[in-house]
Design a protein around this motif. Structure first.
Motif, PDB file in Angstrom:
ATOM      1  N   SER A 159      -2.453   3.596  37.474  1.00 53.01           N
ATOM      2  CA  SER A 159      -3.696   2.887  37.197  1.00 53.01           C
ATOM      3  C   SER A 159      -3.481   1.861  36.089  1.00 53.01           C
ATOM      4  O   SER A 159      -2.691   2.081  35.168  1.00 53.01           O
ATOM      5  CB  SER A 159      -4.780   3.884  36.768  1.00 53.01           C
ATOM      6  OG  SER A 159      -5.981   3.225  36.472  1.00 53.01           O
ATOM      7  N   ASP A 218      -5.660  -1.341  33.689  1.00 52.76           N
ATOM      8  CA  ASP A 218      -6.954  -1.835  33.245  1.00 52.76           C
ATOM      9  C   ASP A 218      -7.082  -3.331  33.529  1.00 52.76           C
ATOM     10  O   ASP A 218      -6.282  -4.137  33.059  1.00 52.76           O
ATOM     11  CB  ASP A 218      -7.102  -1.561  31.743  1.00 52.76           C
ATOM     12  CG  ASP A 218      -8.465  -1.947  31.201  1.00 52.76           C
ATOM     13  OD1 ASP A 218      -9.309  -2.400  31.990  1.00 52.76           O
ATOM     14  OD2 ASP A 218      -8.679  -1.774  29.994  1.00 52.76           O
ATOM     15  N   ASP A 219      -8.113  -3.714  34.276  1.00 54.49           N
ATOM     16  CA  ASP A 219      -8.353  -5.129  34.561  1.00 54.49           C
ATOM     17  C   ASP A 219      -8.526  -5.968  33.305  1.00 54.49           C
ATOM     18  O   ASP A 219      -8.182  -7.154  33.281  1.00 54.49           O
ATOM     19  CB  ASP A 219      -9.641  -5.282  35.391  1.00 54.49           C
ATOM     20  CG  ASP A 219      -9.444  -4.902  36.841  1.00 54.49           C
ATOM     21  OD1 ASP A 219      -8.303  -4.976  37.306  1.00 54.49           O
ATOM     22  OD2 ASP A 219     -10.432  -4.529  37.496  1.00 54.49           O
ATOM     23  N   ASN A 227      -1.330  -6.689  30.932  1.00 50.34           N
ATOM     24  CA  ASN A 227      -1.073  -6.852  32.363  1.00 50.34           C
ATOM     25  C   ASN A 227       0.027  -7.868  32.620  1.00 50.34           C
ATOM     26  O   ASN A 227       0.859  -7.690  33.518  1.00 50.34           O
ATOM     27  CB  ASN A 227      -2.358  -7.252  33.078  1.00 50.34           C
ATOM     28  CG  ASN A 227      -3.340  -6.097  33.184  1.00 50.34           C
ATOM     29  OD1 ASN A 227      -2.991  -4.952  32.903  1.00 50.34           O
ATOM     30  ND2 ASN A 227      -4.566  -6.392  33.580  1.00 50.34           N
ATOM     31  N   SER A 248     -13.794  -7.968  36.236  1.00 50.64           N
ATOM     32  CA  SER A 248     -14.260  -6.696  35.684  1.00 50.64           C
ATOM     33  C   SER A 248     -15.547  -6.888  34.890  1.00 50.64           C
ATOM     34  O   SER A 248     -16.485  -6.088  34.989  1.00 50.64           O
ATOM     35  CB  SER A 248     -13.177  -6.087  34.789  1.00 50.64           C
ATOM     36  OG  SER A 248     -13.608  -4.877  34.222  1.00 50.64           O
ATOM     37  N   TYR A 296       1.360  -0.495  40.828  1.00 48.10           N
ATOM     38  CA  TYR A 296       0.114  -0.391  40.069  1.00 48.10           C
ATOM     39  C   TYR A 296      -1.081  -0.762  40.938  1.00 48.10           C
ATOM     40  O   TYR A 296      -0.974  -1.539  41.888  1.00 48.10           O
ATOM     41  CB  TYR A 296       0.139  -1.326  38.853  1.00 48.10           C
ATOM     42  CG  TYR A 296       1.045  -0.863  37.740  1.00 48.10           C
ATOM     43  CD1 TYR A 296       0.562  -0.058  36.714  1.00 48.10           C
ATOM     44  CD2 TYR A 296       2.395  -1.235  37.718  1.00 48.10           C
ATOM     45  CE1 TYR A 296       1.391   0.362  35.691  1.00 48.10           C
ATOM     46  CE2 TYR A 296       3.238  -0.815  36.700  1.00 48.10           C
ATOM     47  CZ  TYR A 296       2.718  -0.016  35.682  1.00 48.10           C
ATOM     48  OH  TYR A 296       3.547   0.411  34.668  1.00 48.10           O
ATOM     49  N   SER A 310      -5.554  -1.328  40.180  1.00 52.54           N
ATOM     50  CA  SER A 310      -6.662  -1.238  39.213  1.00 52.54           C
ATOM     51  C   SER A 310      -7.741  -0.310  39.773  1.00 52.54           C
ATOM     52  O   SER A 310      -7.838  -0.086  40.986  1.00 52.54           O
ATOM     53  CB  SER A 310      -7.247  -2.623  38.933  1.00 52.54           C
ATOM     54  OG  SER A 310      -8.024  -3.064  40.024  1.00 52.54           O
TER      55      SER A 310
END
Length: 593
Positions: free
Chosen positions: A138, A140-141, A147, A166, A197, A199
């Motif tokens: 997972s 995080d946006d 990222n 997001s 990955y 999100s």
């Protein structure tokens, strides 16, 4: 003739169980295909839901339990429903002649768990990486820089778009989401999935993409699930709403349970006014539960519950039939208030062994630090539950737990007690010593969570357990296991306490800028600025902020099974004089001085 006797057997049991509540009876036996149930806390929602499912099975409205899809926003709530349904529905259908062996096949999940299952089956059309969906990490946006560092070749513009996407979910910006929907999914498919990955939001957006581009897959789900039941509907965000909209066909039976006054997740995307919007869009018949069973023997709590709801229904001119005198204790200073709160909670647990007490606060800060100091100075044991949904350390703990779990199931893709011990051991080995108090609390909840996996869901398949575990970590939901901690006193935020209950609840810091707080909008917007000594005047400018604050207040009050106590101080921890909270001066609420 046989079918009538089966129905009558079940009807008789249900009538006996719900005889004192005509609205519950109306909902359960209603022949209508579309129902919206307004279900306040303590009004018997779960019992109504269970009996409704039992009756629909007995009445052949659901020909096979597998054809019912039950969804909810919270992963913990989903599995509570699953547990209640599998334990209680067979009792209502006992000796009816119906086959009850497949009751546990009812599909109950949160939105993400449901969508993860769809991607497990059909995600290969987008990427071969979905062959190992449980091993996808997972991400995080919102974290643009991280990222870019994590995903090779991810340019700033794409990372920024994800962050804005997001934000648009949280603010309900449908225009932005629609415009950037395809670009967002392309970034996930081309950049994130190959790197291993995905999100949290992409689990939903890729299913939406699947339904739109492969109508036969959507048609299958429309036909397979002929009945849709959704709990906690008021917490649904815009992506989840789009999924619900697509799942509902002309023939779908729809039952939505929600409470507009328990919508406290607007800051993370819960759609504003979703219940009335859905009532119109899906042609639902609204039925409101009106009998508070939790406070049936406590007239003061019953009246407080009623008067808060009347203020929400008509903020400008609530129809109050009778005032309620609340239990309010005021102190000269914050330190005196904190000491009294600590001693009162301790006294309650000693006078009645086994009694559970929650001290619920709006947010952390100097005032709460005073309560912690008082508890520790008095050597009063308590559980630290001051978690917030946007707390970086709280989120990071869940991310570590998720990543460690994924690494473990890569080696052995089977949920065993040995794996759970290894997982806890790994988490303890990577403890954040700079946040020892929170880390210890979360490790305690993690141990409880693993225990519940094996005790509460022994019949769940390995895949179902994996989905539950991943969804819990991805949804940052360990806080929902606070109800099982050994400590008799829990210090928690209201948001962390949603869905949980204690015998007694103490709400301290009922002052301006604390409850409601400054950030919430009532103290710094709408021209209030403490006019009339915090006697709030509702107008078009502040009505939305008022309802949001009132919702949090209502959730806090309804965490108590027996009684609620309020405290306040004239001077806060910084030495500033404070007015009493406007929420304790609402029409219908009085207090003795």
């Amino acid at each position: 003739m046989m079918s009538k006797s089966i129905i009558q057997i079940v009807r008789d049991r249900i009538i006996t169980k719900h005889a004192n509540d005509k609205e519950q009876i109306e909902i359960i036996f209603s022949p209508l295909k579309r129902i919206l149930v307004e279900a306040p806390a303590g009004y018997g929602k779960t019992n109504t839901m269970v009996s409704k499912i039992a009756y629909m099975i007995a009445d052949r409205q659901i020909l096979n339990p597998k054809r019912l899809l039950a969804l909810t926003f919270s992963v913990n709530a989903a599995y509570k429903i699953k547990k209640d349904v599998t334990q209680q529905v067979p009792l209502l259908l006992k000796d009816s002649g119906l086959n009850i062996s497949t009751i546990d096949k009812i599909f109950v999940s949160n939105y993400h768990g449901f969508c993860r299952g769809i991607l497990r089956k059909y995600g290969m059309v987008f990427s071969p990486n979905f062959q190992s969906i449980d091993q996808l990490k997972s991400i995080d946006d919102n974290d643009v820089r991280r990222n870019q560092e994590t995903i090779k070749g991810l340019v700033y513009e794409d990372a920024y778009l994800m962050s804005e996407f997001s934000l648009a979910i949280k603010t309900g910006n449908e225009k932005y989401l629609t415009k950037n929907f395809d670009n967002y999914n392309d970034i996930i498919i081309k950049k994130f999935l190959p790197a291993g990955y995905i999100s949290y939001n992409a689990i939903l957006t890729l299913v939406l993409k699947l339904f739109r581009e492969y109508p036969n897959i959507l048609k299958f789900y429309n036909q397979y699930f002929n009945s849709l039941l959704i709990d906690e509907y008021q917490d649904t965000n815009i992506l989840c709403f789009w999924i619900v909209y697509l799942l509902i066909s002309e023939s779908t039976k729809v039952i939505l349970f929600g409470d507009s006054l328990q919508r406290i997740y607007g800051f993370i995307g819960a759609v504003h006014n979703l219940l009335p919007i859905s009532e119109t869009k899906f042609a639902l018949k609204k039925i409101q539960l009106t009998t508070n069973h939790r406070f049936a023997t406590n007239p003061d709590m019953l009246q407080l519950d009623s008067n808060i709801r009347r203020n929400a229904e008509n903020p400008g001119s609530p129809q109050i039939k009778k005032n309620v005198i609340i239990k309010l204790f005021t102190f000269e200073t914050q330190s005196k208030e904190a000491l009294a709160v600590a001693k009162t909670a301790d006294k309650m647990t000693h006078q009645n062994p086994g009694t559970k007490v929650a001290i619920l606060v709006k947010q952390r800060g100097g005032n709460v630090d005073s309560i912690i100091e008082a508890l520790e100075m008095q050597h009063i044991p308590y559980f630290y539950g001051l978690f917030t949904d946007e707390d970086v350390k709280y989120i990071q703990f869940h991310k570590r737990a998720l990543n460690e779990f994924i690494e473990l199931i890569k080696i052995k893709n089977h949920i065993t007690k040995k794996l759970s011990v290894e997982h806890i051991k790994k988490m303890k080995g990577k403890q954040d010593e700079a946040n020892e108090v929170m880390e210890n609390a979360l490790l305690g909840l993690l141990e409880i969570f693993w225990t519940k996996i094996f005790s509460n869901y022994p019949s769940s398949s390995n895949d179902e357990k994996i989905i539950l575990i991943k969804d819990t970590f991805e949804h940052n939901s360990l806080k929902q296991y606070m109800e099982f901690v050994k400590s008799n006193i829990v210090l928690s935020t209201v948001h962390a306490a949603k869905g949980l209950e204690w015998d007694y609840v103490i709400i301290p810091d009922m002052e301006q800028e604390s409850f409601p707080n400054w950030i919430g909008g009532l103290c710094n917007k709408g021209g209030c600025a403490y006019k009339s000594n915090c006697h709030l005047q509702i107008n078009k400018t502040n009505e939305i902020a008022f309802i949001e604050e009132l919702s949090v207040f209502y959730v806090a009050v309804t965490r108590a099974r027996k009684q609620i106590y309020f405290t306040a101080s004239k001077i806060d921890s910084r030495g500033y004089s404070k007015n009493l909270s406007c929420l304790l001066k609402l029409p219908g609420i009085t207090y003795s001085k």
